[in-house]
Design a protein around this motif. Structure first.
Motif, PDB file in Angstrom:
ATOM      1  N   THR A 212       0.820  -1.221   0.000  1.00  0.00           N
ATOM      2  CA  THR A 212       0.000   0.000   0.000  1.00  0.00           C
ATOM      3  C   THR A 212       0.848   1.264   0.000  1.00  0.00           C
ATOM      4  O   THR A 212       0.553   2.215  -0.726  1.00  0.00           O
ATOM      5  CB  THR A 212      -0.935   0.009   1.227  1.00  0.00           C
ATOM      6  N   ALA A 213       1.876   1.282   0.842  1.00  0.00           N
ATOM      7  CA  ALA A 213       2.755   2.451   0.954  1.00  0.00           C
ATOM      8  C   ALA A 213       4.203   1.994   0.807  1.00  0.00           C
ATOM      9  O   ALA A 213       4.722   1.256   1.646  1.00  0.00           O
ATOM     10  CB  ALA A 213       2.546   3.140   2.298  1.00  0.00           C
ATOM     11  N   ALA A 214       4.850   2.424  -0.246  1.00  0.00           N
ATOM     12  CA  ALA A 214       6.225   2.006  -0.521  1.00  0.00           C
ATOM     13  C   ALA A 214       7.165   2.490   0.586  1.00  0.00           C
ATOM     14  O   ALA A 214       6.856   3.434   1.318  1.00  0.00           O
ATOM     15  CB  ALA A 214       6.673   2.568  -1.868  1.00  0.00           C
ATOM     16  N   PRO A 215       8.335   1.863   0.738  1.00  0.00           N
ATOM     17  CA  PRO A 215       9.312   2.261   1.761  1.00  0.00           C
ATOM     18  C   PRO A 215       9.700   3.733   1.708  1.00  0.00           C
ATOM     19  O   PRO A 215      10.105   4.303   2.724  1.00  0.00           O
ATOM     20  CB  PRO A 215      10.514   1.361   1.454  1.00  0.00           C
ATOM     21  N   ARG A 216       9.564   4.361   0.550  1.00  0.00           N
ATOM     22  CA  ARG A 216       9.929   5.775   0.456  1.00  0.00           C
ATOM     23  C   ARG A 216       9.080   6.655   1.379  1.00  0.00           C
ATOM     24  O   ARG A 216       9.496   7.761   1.729  1.00  0.00           O
ATOM     25  CB  ARG A 216       9.816   6.269  -0.990  1.00  0.00           C
ATOM     26  N   ASN A 217       7.906   6.174   1.775  1.00  0.00           N
ATOM     27  CA  ASN A 217       7.079   6.922   2.724  1.00  0.00           C
ATOM     28  C   ASN A 217       7.805   7.067   4.057  1.00  0.00           C
ATOM     29  O   ASN A 217       7.884   8.160   4.628  1.00  0.00           O
ATOM     30  CB  ASN A 217       5.744   6.213   2.945  1.00  0.00           C
ATOM     31  N   ALA A 218       8.348   5.956   4.566  1.00  0.00           N
ATOM     32  CA  ALA A 218       9.096   5.990   5.825  1.00  0.00           C
ATOM     33  C   ALA A 218      10.372   6.807   5.681  1.00  0.00           C
ATOM     34  O   ALA A 218      10.749   7.564   6.587  1.00  0.00           O
ATOM     35  CB  ALA A 218       9.419   4.565   6.267  1.00  0.00           C
ATOM     36  N   GLU A 219      11.047   6.652   4.546  1.00  0.00           N
ATOM     37  CA  GLU A 219      12.296   7.377   4.318  1.00  0.00           C
ATOM     38  C   GLU A 219      12.068   8.885   4.304  1.00  0.00           C
ATOM     39  O   GLU A 219      12.869   9.656   4.844  1.00  0.00           O
ATOM     40  CB  GLU A 219      12.918   6.923   2.996  1.00  0.00           C
ATOM     41  N   MET A 220      10.964   9.320   3.716  1.00  0.00           N
ATOM     42  CA  MET A 220      10.644  10.742   3.661  1.00  0.00           C
ATOM     43  C   MET A 220      10.396  11.303   5.056  1.00  0.00           C
ATOM     44  O   MET A 220      10.831  12.411   5.387  1.00  0.00           O
ATOM     45  CB  MET A 220       9.409  10.968   2.780  1.00  0.00           C
ATOM     46  N   ILE A 221       9.714  10.527   5.880  1.00  0.00           N
ATOM     47  CA  ILE A 221       9.437  10.956   7.251  1.00  0.00           C
ATOM     48  C   ILE A 221      10.733  11.122   8.026  1.00  0.00           C
ATOM     49  O   ILE A 221      10.984  12.161   8.650  1.00  0.00           O
ATOM     50  CB  ILE A 221       8.513   9.943   7.951  1.00  0.00           C
ATOM     51  N   LEU A 222      11.587  10.124   7.999  1.00  0.00           N
ATOM     52  CA  LEU A 222      12.836  10.149   8.749  1.00  0.00           C
ATOM     53  C   LEU A 222      13.761  11.266   8.296  1.00  0.00           C
ATOM     54  O   LEU A 222      14.501  11.847   9.096  1.00  0.00           O
ATOM     55  CB  LEU A 222      13.542   8.800   8.631  1.00  0.00           C
ATOM     56  N   ALA A 223      13.708  11.587   7.014  1.00  0.00           N
ATOM     57  CA  ALA A 223      14.595  12.610   6.464  1.00  0.00           C
ATOM     58  C   ALA A 223      14.128  14.030   6.780  1.00  0.00           C
ATOM     59  O   ALA A 223      14.943  14.967   6.745  1.00  0.00           O
ATOM     60  CB  ALA A 223      14.713  12.431   4.945  1.00  0.00           C
ATOM     61  N   ASN A 224      12.856  14.196   7.119  1.00  0.00           N
ATOM     62  CA  ASN A 224      12.327  15.558   7.237  1.00  0.00           C
ATOM     63  C   ASN A 224      11.837  15.967   8.628  1.00  0.00           C
ATOM     64  O   ASN A 224      11.671  17.162   8.882  1.00  0.00           O
ATOM     65  CB  ASN A 224      11.185  15.744   6.234  1.00  0.00           C
ATOM     66  N   ILE A 225      11.601  15.015   9.536  1.00  0.00           N
ATOM     67  CA  ILE A 225      11.175  15.403  10.872  1.00  0.00           C
ATOM     68  C   ILE A 225      12.368  15.988  11.633  1.00  0.00           C
ATOM     69  O   ILE A 225      13.524  15.759  11.284  1.00  0.00           O
ATOM     70  CB  ILE A 225      10.589  14.215  11.664  1.00  0.00           C
ATOM     71  N   ASN A 226      12.073  16.752  12.676  1.00  0.00           N
ATOM     72  CA  ASN A 226      13.122  17.389  13.477  1.00  0.00           C
ATOM     73  C   ASN A 226      13.243  16.760  14.862  1.00  0.00           C
ATOM     74  O   ASN A 226      13.635  17.429  15.823  1.00  0.00           O
ATOM     75  CB  ASN A 226      12.853  18.883  13.613  1.00  0.00           C
ATOM     76  N   SER A 227      12.919  15.495  14.976  1.00  0.00           N
ATOM     77  CA  SER A 227      13.004  14.784  16.242  1.00  0.00           C
ATOM     78  C   SER A 227      14.457  14.461  16.582  1.00  0.00           C
ATOM     79  O   SER A 227      15.210  14.001  15.727  1.00  0.00           O
ATOM     80  CB  SER A 227      12.199  13.487  16.172  1.00  0.00           C
ATOM     81  N   GLU A 228      14.836  14.689  17.834  1.00  0.00           N
ATOM     82  CA  GLU A 228      16.182  14.330  18.265  1.00  0.00           C
ATOM     83  C   GLU A 228      16.334  12.812  18.313  1.00  0.00           C
ATOM     84  O   GLU A 228      17.398  12.273  18.025  1.00  0.00           O
ATOM     85  CB  GLU A 228      16.467  14.920  19.650  1.00  0.00           C
TER      86      GLU A 228
END
Length: 294
Positions: free
Chosen positions: A221-237
């Motif tokens: 349903t959601a390709a791995p790039r969905n997770a990669e985009m989240i990890l690359a753009n959030i500002n979580s320590e």
């Protein structure tokens, strides 16, 4: 004997801290709490207060196909619950599956009250290998006013395990809802979900809560790039990703469900401890200032 008493006291304090922590669980679009598998039980065992949200025109039991939902209403209801829980608990975390993970990200982007978020198979775009090429064109009839249609769930139902898939197919046929969600999703709700995903894609940088992403490399349903985009753009320590290799989209009930449950509970427990230790340190520094030795 003293060491035993000390250890028991430490365990009591740890349990007490976790009782002060609440976790809001968010199932997928037009789904139910069945989707979360054994996660609620694991969190309760860890002495967390567990809240399984039921949201009007989002949850299967509260869905009206003739109503066009507003994704901001979904967010507002979750945020309201966060505020209420904060009145009785020290910390609140969010754990969502599929569109529930996307909803958790949306709330975390504008709420500063979230300690941590666990994102299970997050969806920023429907782009997995089972999504038909004409999926993007479905917005055309909707814009033209044809809105009384539904998207029907079909094999493999987000599950790689053949036996579980068979049970889900039978449950959907009999009851219209199963561990993977509803048998069909109304067009109006898909439209609202598209709006939600668009907002989250633009707001990832505002997310600062500790984040765990668990995603299958074979998610249909959601390709791995969905997770990669989240990890690359959030500002979580604190950010962590776990990739799964033997399941599809509904990772909470598929072949690696035990890993998903254990990692979720462990991540939340660790954040509770880090938060509690940080508060203890601040309290100590505030009440016991160092003396000037000059």
């Amino acid at each position: 004997m003293n060491q035993t008493v000390r250890n028991d006291h430490q365990l009591e304090r740890q349990a007490e801290r976790q009782k002060d922590h609440a976790v809001i669980l968010l199932h997928g679009l037009c789904g139910s709490s069945l989707e979360l598998g054994t996660i609620p039980k694991a969190l309760k065992k860890a002495n967390c207060t567990v809240v399984e949200m039921q949201i009007p025109n989002y949850s299967a039991s509260l869905t009206d196909p003739g109503v066009t939902p507003n994704w901001m209403d979904w967010c507002a209801m979750v945020e309201s619950k966060v505020v209420k829980l904060k009145e009785e608990h020290k910390t609140v975390s969010l754990c969502g599956l599929s569109m529930g993970a996307t909803l958790a990200l949306a709330v975390a982007s504008f709420s500063k009250e979230i300690l941590s978020v666990v994102l299970l198979s997050p969806v920023l775009r429907y782009d997995g290998w089972s999504i038909p090429w004409y999926h993007r064109m479905m917005n055309v009839p909707y814009r033209l006013g044809y809105r009384n249609w539904t998207y029907k769930e079909s094999d493999p139902y987000g599950i790689k395990n053949f036996e579980m898939r068979r049970r889900v197919a039978a449950a959907l046929k009999k009851d219209g809802v199963a561990a993977v969600g509803a048998a069909a999703i109304p067009a109006r709700h898909l439209w609202a979900a598209q709006k939600l995903m668009a907002y989250v894609r633009q707001s990832l940088s505002q997310v600062r809560a500790s984040t765990l992403v668990i995603h299958s490399i074979d998610d249909e349903t959601a390709a791995p790039r969905n997770a990669e985009m989240i990890l690359a753009n959030i500002n979580s320590e604190v950010r962590k990703v776990i990739w799964l290799g033997d399941c599809y989209h509904i990772i909470t009930v598929d072949n690696e469900r035990e890993i998903v449950t254990n990692e979720t509970a462990q991540f939340i427990r660790r954040n509770i401890e880090m938060h509690s230790n940080d508060i203890s340190l601040k309290y100590l520094l505030h009440n016991s200032p160092l003396k000037d030795r000059r």
